[in-house]
Design a protein around this motif. Structure first.
Motif, PDB file in Angstrom:
ATOM      1  N   ASN A 157      53.387  66.930  57.546  1.00 56.55           N
ATOM      2  CA  ASN A 157      53.221  67.737  56.337  1.00 56.55           C
ATOM      3  C   ASN A 157      53.608  69.186  56.586  1.00 56.55           C
ATOM      4  OD1 ASN A 157      52.020  66.290  53.895  1.00 56.55           O
ATOM      5  ND2 ASN A 157      50.934  65.395  55.624  1.00 56.55           N
ATOM      6  N   LEU A 158      53.310  69.660  57.777  1.00 52.26           N
ATOM      7  CA  LEU A 158      53.709  71.014  58.148  1.00 52.26           C
ATOM      8  C   LEU A 158      55.226  71.121  58.136  1.00 52.26           C
ATOM      9  CD1 LEU A 158      52.833  73.792  59.267  1.00 52.26           C
ATOM     10  CD2 LEU A 158      53.006  72.818  61.541  1.00 52.26           C
ATOM     11  N   ALA A 159      55.891  70.108  58.713  1.00 50.04           N
ATOM     12  CA  ALA A 159      57.355  70.110  58.753  1.00 50.04           C
ATOM     13  C   ALA A 159      57.928  70.129  57.337  1.00 50.04           C
ATOM     14  CB  ALA A 159      57.857  68.885  59.514  1.00 50.04           C
ATOM     15  N   VAL A 160      57.302  69.378  56.422  1.00 46.44           N
ATOM     16  CA  VAL A 160      57.787  69.351  55.039  1.00 46.44           C
ATOM     17  C   VAL A 160      57.577  70.701  54.364  1.00 46.44           C
ATOM     18  CG1 VAL A 160      57.305  68.395  52.756  1.00 46.44           C
ATOM     19  CG2 VAL A 160      57.645  66.885  54.690  1.00 46.44           C
ATOM     20  N   GLN A 177      47.913  77.106  61.421  1.00 50.83           N
ATOM     21  CA  GLN A 177      46.459  77.311  61.475  1.00 50.83           C
ATOM     22  C   GLN A 177      45.735  76.332  60.563  1.00 50.83           C
ATOM     23  OE1 GLN A 177      46.135  81.454  60.427  1.00 50.83           O
ATOM     24  NE2 GLN A 177      45.063  81.877  62.350  1.00 50.83           N
ATOM     25  N   GLN A 178      46.252  76.250  59.311  1.00 48.96           N
ATOM     26  CA  GLN A 178      45.645  75.329  58.340  1.00 48.96           C
ATOM     27  C   GLN A 178      45.665  73.907  58.874  1.00 48.96           C
ATOM     28  OE1 GLN A 178      48.020  76.069  54.820  1.00 48.96           O
ATOM     29  NE2 GLN A 178      46.225  76.897  53.789  1.00 48.96           N
ATOM     30  N   ALA A 179      46.804  73.535  59.478  1.00 44.45           N
ATOM     31  CA  ALA A 179      46.973  72.171  59.968  1.00 44.45           C
ATOM     32  C   ALA A 179      45.949  71.875  61.061  1.00 44.45           C
ATOM     33  CB  ALA A 179      48.385  71.977  60.487  1.00 44.45           C
ATOM     34  N   LEU A 180      45.738  72.835  61.956  1.00 42.45           N
ATOM     35  CA  LEU A 180      44.799  72.614  63.061  1.00 42.45           C
ATOM     36  C   LEU A 180      43.374  72.461  62.542  1.00 42.45           C
ATOM     37  CD1 LEU A 180      46.247  74.908  65.856  1.00 42.45           C
ATOM     38  CD2 LEU A 180      46.237  72.411  65.709  1.00 42.45           C
ATOM     39  N   VAL A 181      43.014  73.271  61.552  1.00 40.96           N
ATOM     40  CA  VAL A 181      41.682  73.144  60.954  1.00 40.96           C
ATOM     41  C   VAL A 181      41.499  71.731  60.407  1.00 40.96           C
ATOM     42  CG1 VAL A 181      40.209  73.918  59.053  1.00 40.96           C
ATOM     43  CG2 VAL A 181      41.446  75.593  60.429  1.00 40.96           C
ATOM     44  N   THR A 182      42.543  71.233  59.727  1.00 38.36           N
ATOM     45  CA  THR A 182      42.471  69.875  59.176  1.00 38.36           C
ATOM     46  C   THR A 182      42.229  68.850  60.274  1.00 38.36           C
ATOM     47  OG1 THR A 182      44.112  70.604  57.562  1.00 38.36           O
ATOM     48  CG2 THR A 182      43.679  68.235  57.669  1.00 38.36           C
ATOM     49  N   VAL A 183      42.966  68.967  61.360  1.00 35.19           N
ATOM     50  CA  VAL A 183      42.821  67.996  62.451  1.00 35.19           C
ATOM     51  C   VAL A 183      41.391  68.024  62.988  1.00 35.19           C
ATOM     52  CG1 VAL A 183      43.505  67.431  64.808  1.00 35.19           C
ATOM     53  CG2 VAL A 183      45.243  68.015  63.106  1.00 35.19           C
ATOM     54  N   ARG A 195      55.586  84.225  59.794  1.00 38.61           N
ATOM     55  CA  ARG A 195      54.208  84.343  59.329  1.00 38.61           C
ATOM     56  C   ARG A 195      53.797  83.111  58.542  1.00 38.61           C
ATOM     57  NH1 ARG A 195      53.343  88.873  55.596  1.00 38.61           N
ATOM     58  NH2 ARG A 195      55.504  89.409  55.980  1.00 38.61           N
ATOM     59  N   PHE A 196      54.743  82.626  57.735  1.00 34.37           N
ATOM     60  CA  PHE A 196      54.508  81.422  56.930  1.00 34.37           C
ATOM     61  C   PHE A 196      54.169  80.244  57.841  1.00 34.37           C
ATOM     62  CE2 PHE A 196      56.359  77.545  55.112  1.00 34.37           C
ATOM     63  CZ  PHE A 196      55.679  77.475  53.913  1.00 34.37           C
ATOM     64  N   ILE A 197      54.977  80.053  58.881  1.00 34.81           N
ATOM     65  CA  ILE A 197      54.759  78.925  59.791  1.00 34.81           C
ATOM     66  C   ILE A 197      53.428  79.080  60.528  1.00 34.81           C
ATOM     67  CG2 ILE A 197      55.623  77.793  61.888  1.00 34.81           C
ATOM     68  CD1 ILE A 197      58.451  78.465  60.884  1.00 34.81           C
ATOM     69  N   PHE A 198      53.129  80.290  60.958  1.00 36.58           N
ATOM     70  CA  PHE A 198      51.893  80.557  61.682  1.00 36.58           C
ATOM     71  C   PHE A 198      50.680  80.214  60.820  1.00 36.58           C
ATOM     72  CE2 PHE A 198      48.516  83.542  63.028  1.00 36.58           C
ATOM     73  CZ  PHE A 198      48.365  83.098  64.330  1.00 36.58           C
ATOM     74  N   PHE A 199      50.742  80.663  59.552  1.00 38.21           N
ATOM     75  CA  PHE A 199      49.650  80.429  58.620  1.00 38.21           C
ATOM     76  C   PHE A 199      49.441  78.938  58.391  1.00 38.21           C
ATOM     77  CE2 PHE A 199      48.333  80.087  54.069  1.00 38.21           C
ATOM     78  CZ  PHE A 199      47.044  80.551  54.241  1.00 38.21           C
ATOM     79  N   ARG A 200      50.563  78.220  58.163  1.00 38.07           N
ATOM     80  CA  ARG A 200      50.459  76.789  57.894  1.00 38.07           C
ATOM     81  C   ARG A 200      49.981  76.009  59.128  1.00 38.07           C
ATOM     82  NH1 ARG A 200      52.778  75.620  52.746  1.00 38.07           N
ATOM     83  NH2 ARG A 200      51.728  77.304  51.708  1.00 38.07           N
ATOM     84  N   LEU A 207      60.315  72.803  55.564  1.00 34.27           N
ATOM     85  CA  LEU A 207      61.554  72.364  54.944  1.00 34.27           C
ATOM     86  C   LEU A 207      61.625  72.834  53.496  1.00 34.27           C
ATOM     87  CD1 LEU A 207      63.902  70.640  55.935  1.00 34.27           C
ATOM     88  CD2 LEU A 207      62.824  68.659  54.893  1.00 34.27           C
ATOM     89  N   TYR A 208      60.510  72.729  52.810  1.00 29.20           N
ATOM     90  CA  TYR A 208      60.366  73.198  51.438  1.00 29.20           C
ATOM     91  C   TYR A 208      60.783  74.665  51.334  1.00 29.20           C
ATOM     92  CZ  TYR A 208      57.908  71.393  47.301  1.00 29.20           C
ATOM     93  OH  TYR A 208      57.574  70.853  46.096  1.00 29.20           O
ATOM     94  N   ALA A 209      60.249  75.453  52.263  1.00 25.49           N
ATOM     95  CA  ALA A 209      60.542  76.879  52.227  1.00 25.49           C
ATOM     96  C   ALA A 209      62.007  77.148  52.525  1.00 25.49           C
ATOM     97  CB  ALA A 209      59.658  77.612  53.232  1.00 25.49           C
ATOM     98  N   ILE A 210      62.611  76.274  53.330  1.00 22.17           N
ATOM     99  CA  ILE A 210      64.035  76.459  53.617  1.00 22.17           C
ATOM    100  C   ILE A 210      64.852  76.128  52.367  1.00 22.17           C
ATOM    101  CG2 ILE A 210      65.983  75.527  54.942  1.00 22.17           C
ATOM    102  CD1 ILE A 210      63.990  75.211  57.293  1.00 22.17           C
ATOM    103  N   ILE A 211      64.450  75.064  51.643  1.00 22.37           N
ATOM    104  CA  ILE A 211      65.193  74.656  50.459  1.00 22.37           C
ATOM    105  C   ILE A 211      64.956  75.612  49.302  1.00 22.37           C
ATOM    106  CG2 ILE A 211      65.446  72.852  48.715  1.00 22.37           C
ATOM    107  CD1 ILE A 211      64.773  70.797  50.835  1.00 22.37           C
ATOM    108  N   ASP A 212      63.704  75.997  49.100  1.00 26.30           N
ATOM    109  CA  ASP A 212      63.376  76.788  47.915  1.00 26.30           C
ATOM    110  C   ASP A 212      63.155  78.259  48.263  1.00 26.30           C
ATOM    111  OD1 ASP A 212      62.475  77.887  45.599  1.00 26.30           O
ATOM    112  OD2 ASP A 212      61.221  76.187  45.065  1.00 26.30           O
ATOM    113  N   PRO A 213      64.086  79.125  47.872  1.00 29.48           N
ATOM    114  CA  PRO A 213      63.976  80.543  48.232  1.00 29.48           C
ATOM    115  C   PRO A 213      62.770  81.227  47.613  1.00 29.48           C
ATOM    116  CG  PRO A 213      65.692  80.186  46.588  1.00 29.48           C
ATOM    117  CD  PRO A 213      65.241  78.823  47.051  1.00 29.48           C
ATOM    118  N   ARG A 214      62.227  80.657  46.517  1.00 27.95           N
ATOM    119  CA  ARG A 214      61.084  81.316  45.875  1.00 27.95           C
ATOM    120  C   ARG A 214      59.856  81.263  46.765  1.00 27.95           C
ATOM    121  NH1 ARG A 214      61.601  77.869  40.558  1.00 27.95           N
ATOM    122  NH2 ARG A 214      62.031  76.412  42.226  1.00 27.95           N
TER     123      ARG A 214
END
Lengths: 315, 323
Positions: free
Chosen positions: A298-301, A20-26, A13-18, A304-311
Motif C-alpha cells: 500500500n505504501l508503494a501504491v 511512519q503510518q505504515a509502521l504504526v499499522t504493522v 517528506r511524503f515517503i517518510f510520513f507514509r 506510485l499515486y504521487a508519481i502519477i498525480d501531480p496534485r
C-alpha cells in the motif's frame, strides 16, 4: 528551476510520513494478533503429555515467558522483533521466521500470479466494456465479473478441477513444483481478482470518459485510441491501483482456502495448522510478515499515486 | 459567397429515461468568417447541444435526427468519425464552459498544448517553439517557464487561456465558445473576450458565442439568435434585434436586464418557467408565458416572418403586423 530544487524534498517528506503510518499499522496488527492468540488457548496443554502436573506446566510457562503479564510479553516480543527475532516454533524447533519464509515464496507466487491474471483480464475488459457500453462486449464482461464475484474462489477452484483435471485430464488436481500445478489455483483466485478489477475499471472509465477534459481531448481532434488510453485510462487507473493493493491482501486471505484445496504449501495453510497447534511464534511471525507485505504494498501504491498525480506530489 | 458555417433545420434528439426529447428542434443559422454569432437562451434551451452537434461530439444518448450542417460548403453530417477528428483538429475549435475541469490534471500544460500540433510533422524542438508561441499569443506570462506546470497550478482565467491556446494551435476557421466566461470573475471575463476578439481580428475566424449574458452579446457579437425550448425564436444583427425586439420572449429578456439609470425597485421578469422538454406545448412553446398570446398560438407553431434581408421572427403577432 526553483520547482525542480524543491520537488525531491516534498517527495521525501511524503515517503517518510507514509512509512511512519505504515509502521504504526504493522505494530497495531501484531498487538491484536498477539492478544487474540493468547485468548485461544495455552500451548503447554499440547506440549506436555496429559499426565503432566499443573506444576510442570507452570514451569514450562515460566520458561517460555508466558506467565508474565501480556503487556510485558508484548514489549519483549517487540524488542526481539526489531532485532529480527520472531521467536522459536515449538512444533518445528526452529526460528518461526524461517518456517514462515520457507512457505512465503509459494504464497507470493500464487497471489501475485492471481493478481497478474486479474489485471491482464480485468483492465482490458473493463476498458472495453466502458467504451462499448451496452454492447455484446459489455454484457460478456459483466458475465465474467458477476460470476467471479458471486462464486467464492474455492467453488471456482472445485469447478475448474472438475472440468480440467477430472473430465479433460489436462491438468493435475493438486501438488506443487511445476507450472501445470500453478495454472488452476492461479485461475481460480485470478478470476475472483479480475471480477473486482473489471468492475472498478469500468465504472472509473465511464466517469472519466464523461469528463470535460476528455471532451477537450476530442475537440483537439485526437484519435479515439489516444483519448481512451492516454487521457482517460491514466486518470481511471488511480482508484484501480489502490484497489489492487488492497486486493493483494484479500487474495492472501483467499489463498488459505485455495492452498488447502490444491495442497499448496503456502503461508495460509501454515497459519491454519499453527493456530490449531497453538504455535504462538509461527502465527505471530506469519501475521507480522503478511502485515509487512500488505502495508509495504500500500505504501508503494501511495508513492506510485504521487508519481502519477501531480496534485498529490506538489499539493 | 456561401457562409463559413450553415446550419439548416437541425433536429437533435436526446434519449433520456423519460423518453426521447428534441433538444434542438428545427434550428437554422449561419456564421460568416470574421463575424460572431451569439446563441442566447436559458439553461436547457438547446444551445450547447446545437454546438456539440456541429462538433460531432454529441453524448452517446444524442443523435442528429434531421437537417444539414455545412462547413465551408461541405456536409459535416456525411463525414466519418475519422474525418471529423481531422476537421476538429484543424478547422473547428471549441472552448468549454468550465476551465477548471477542461484540462487533464495528470498532464503538463506543455504536453496538452503540444498534442494539438500532433497532426503536423514537426520535431520536438519545433513543437516546443510553437507551443511557447501560441501560449504567448494568449498572453500567458513567461510561457517557456510554464510548460512543465500542471493545470492545478493555474488560475481559472489562466486555464481558459490555455484552452484557447490549444484551440489556436490548429488556426481554426471557426471557434465555438460555449459560455467561456461563465465560470470566471467579471474582470477576467472581459479580458478573455477581448483576447478572443483580438484573435478574431488577426485570423478572421468565425465565432459562435454561447451565453446568457446580454451585455456580452451587445458588446462582442455581430449577430444574435435567441433560443427558447430547443427552437430559435428570433434572429438577426445584434443592433437591430436589441433596439427593436419583435418576439415577446426577446422583449421579456431585454426588459429583465438591469440598467444603471433604472428607477424601478424590482426587475421586470417573465412570469412562469420554461416548459419541460418531455411535455412541450402543442403550438408556440412560449405561449403559456406569453403576454400577447393569440388564439392560434396554443395550437400551431408560428411560421418564420422575415424583416428585411437579415432578420426573422417566429411569432404569430407578426402576421398582422406585416400584412
Amino acid at each position: 528551476m526553483h520547482r525542480k530544487a524543491r520537488e525531491p524534498s516534498v517527495m521525501t517528506r511524503f515517503i517518510f510520513f507514509r512509512t511512519q503510518q505504515a509502521l504504526v499499522t504493522v505494530f497495531l496488527v501484531t498487538a491484536i494478533i498477539f492478544v487474540i492468540i493468547r485468548l485461544v488457548g495455552d500451548p503447554t496443554h499440547l506440549m506436555l503429555p496429559p499426565e503432566a502436573t499443573e506444576a510442570d506446566r507452570a514451569l514450562l510457562r515460566d520458561e517460555m515467558g508466558l506467565s508474565d503479564p501480556i503487556p510485558i510479553q508484548y514489549l519483549r516480543f517487540v524488542g526481539d522483533l526489531v532485532q529480527g527475532d520472531m521467536g522459536t516454533s515449538y512444533r518445528f524447533r526452529r526460528p518461526a521466521l524461517d518456517v514462515v519464509m520457507e512457505r512465503l515464496g509459494a504464497t507470493l507466487l500464487l497471489t501475485s500470479l492471481s493478481l497478474g491474471v486479474g489485471t491482464l483480464v480485468g483492465i482490458p475488459l473493463g476498458v472495453a466494456s466502458a467504451v462499448r457500453r451496452d454492447t455484446v462486449v459489455d454484457i460478456l464482461a459483466k458475465g465474467v465479473a458477476i460470476f467471479g464475484q458471486a462464486a467464492p474462489p474455492f467453488l471456482l477452484a472445485l469447478l475448474l478441477v472438475r472440468l480440467f483435471s477430472v473430465e479433460l485430464r489436462w491438468l493435475p488436481t493438486s501438488g506443487y513444483g511445476s507450472f501445470s500445478n500453478l495454472i488452476l489455483p492461479a485461475l481460480a483466485l485470478g478470476w475472483y481478482s479480475a471480477a473486482g478489477i473489471l468492475r472498478l475499471t469500468r465504472s472509473s472509465m465511464l466517469e472519466v470518459l464523461g469528463s470535460e477534459y476528455v471532451k477537450m481531448a476530442r475537440i483537439k481532434g485526437l484519435p479515439a485510441h489516444v483519448v481512451i488510453y492516454k487521457h482517460a485510462l491514466k486518470n481511471a487507473s488511480l482508484p484501480v491501483l489502490t484497489f489492487m493493493a488492497l486486493q493483494f491482501g484479500i487474495l492472501m486471505g483467499g489463498a488459505v482456502a485455495i492452498e488447502a484445496i490444491f495442497a499448496w504449501p503456502g503461508v495460509g495453510k501454515l497459519i491454519l495448522d499453527s493456530i490449531s497447534n497453538l504455535d504462538y511464534a509461527v502465527v505471530q511471525a506469519a501475521v507480522t510478515v503478511s502485515a509487512l507485505i500488505f502495508v509495504g504494498l500500500n505504501l508503494a501504491v501511495d508513492i506510485l499515486y504521487a508519481i502519477i498525480d501531480p496534485r498529490i506530489r506538489l499539493g | 459567397m456561401s457562409p463559413l458555417l450553415n446550419v439548416e433545420n437541425l433536429v437533435t434528439w436526446i434519449a433520456s429515461p423519460k423518453g426521447v426529447i428534441s433538444a434542438v428542434d428545427d434550428v437554422s443559422f449561419s456564421v460568416d468568417s470574421g463575424r460572431t454569432l451569439a446563441l442566447v437562451g436559458e439553461s436547457g434551451s438547446g444551445k450547447s447541444m446545437t454546438c456539440l452537434s456541429v462538433m460531432g461530439l454529441l453524448p452517446e444518448s444524442g443523435k442528429i435526427g434531421a437537417g444539414r450542417i455545412e462547413f465551408k460548403g461541405e456536409n459535416l453530417l456525411a463525414k466519418t468519425p475519422r474525418e471529423m477528428e481531422r476537421i476538429r483538429g484543424s478547422q473547428i475549435g471549441m472552448i468549454l464552459q468550465d476551465p477548471m475541469t477542461a484540462l487533464n490534471p495528470l498532464f503538463t500544460i506543455g504536453d496538452q498544448v503540444a498534442e494539438a500540433f500532433r497532426r503536423e510533422k514537426l520535431s520536438k524542438a519545433e513543437i516546443r517553439d510553437r507551443v511557447i508561441d501560441v501560449l504567448r499569443k494568449v498572453r500567458i506570462p513567461a510561457p517557456d517557464k510554464r510548460l512543465g506546470a500542471y493545470p492545478h497550478q493555474f488560475s481559472g482565467g489562466m486555464r481558459q487561456r490555455v484552452a484557447i491556446a490549444i484551440n489556436l494551435a490548429s488556426s481554426p476557421r471557426l471557434l465555438i465558445a460555449d459560455e467561456p466566461t461563465t465560470a470566471l470573475d467579471v474582470t477576467v471575463q472581459l479580458q478573455i473576450l477581448e483576447l478572443l476578439r483580438q484573435i478574431q481580428g488577426d485570423t478572421g475566424m468565425g465565432m459562435i458565442l454561447v451565453t446568457h449574458d446580454l451585455h456580452l452579446v451587445s458588446r462582442f457579437c455581430d449577430d444574435v439568435a435567441i433560443m427558447y425550448a430547443g427552437r430559435i425564436v428570433e434572429a438577426g444583427p445584434v443592433s437591430k434585434v436589441f433596439n427593436a425586439p419583435e418576439h415577446p420572449y426577446t422583449q421579456g429578456l431585454l426588459d429583465a436586464v438591469p440598467t444603471l439609470d433604472q428607477d424601478a425597485e424590482r426587475l421586470a421578469l417573465i412570469p412562469g418557467n420554461p416548459p419541460t422538454m418531455h411535455n412541450l406545448p402543442g403550438g408556440c412553446r412560449f405561449e403559456p408565458r406569453c403576454p400577447v398570446s393569440l388564439g392560434q398560438c396554443a395550437s400551431e407553431y408560428p411560421e418564420w416572418y422575415r424583416l428585411g434581408q437579415d432578420r426573422r421572427v417566429a411569432c404569430w403577432q407578426m402576421k398582422q403586423r406585416i400584412a
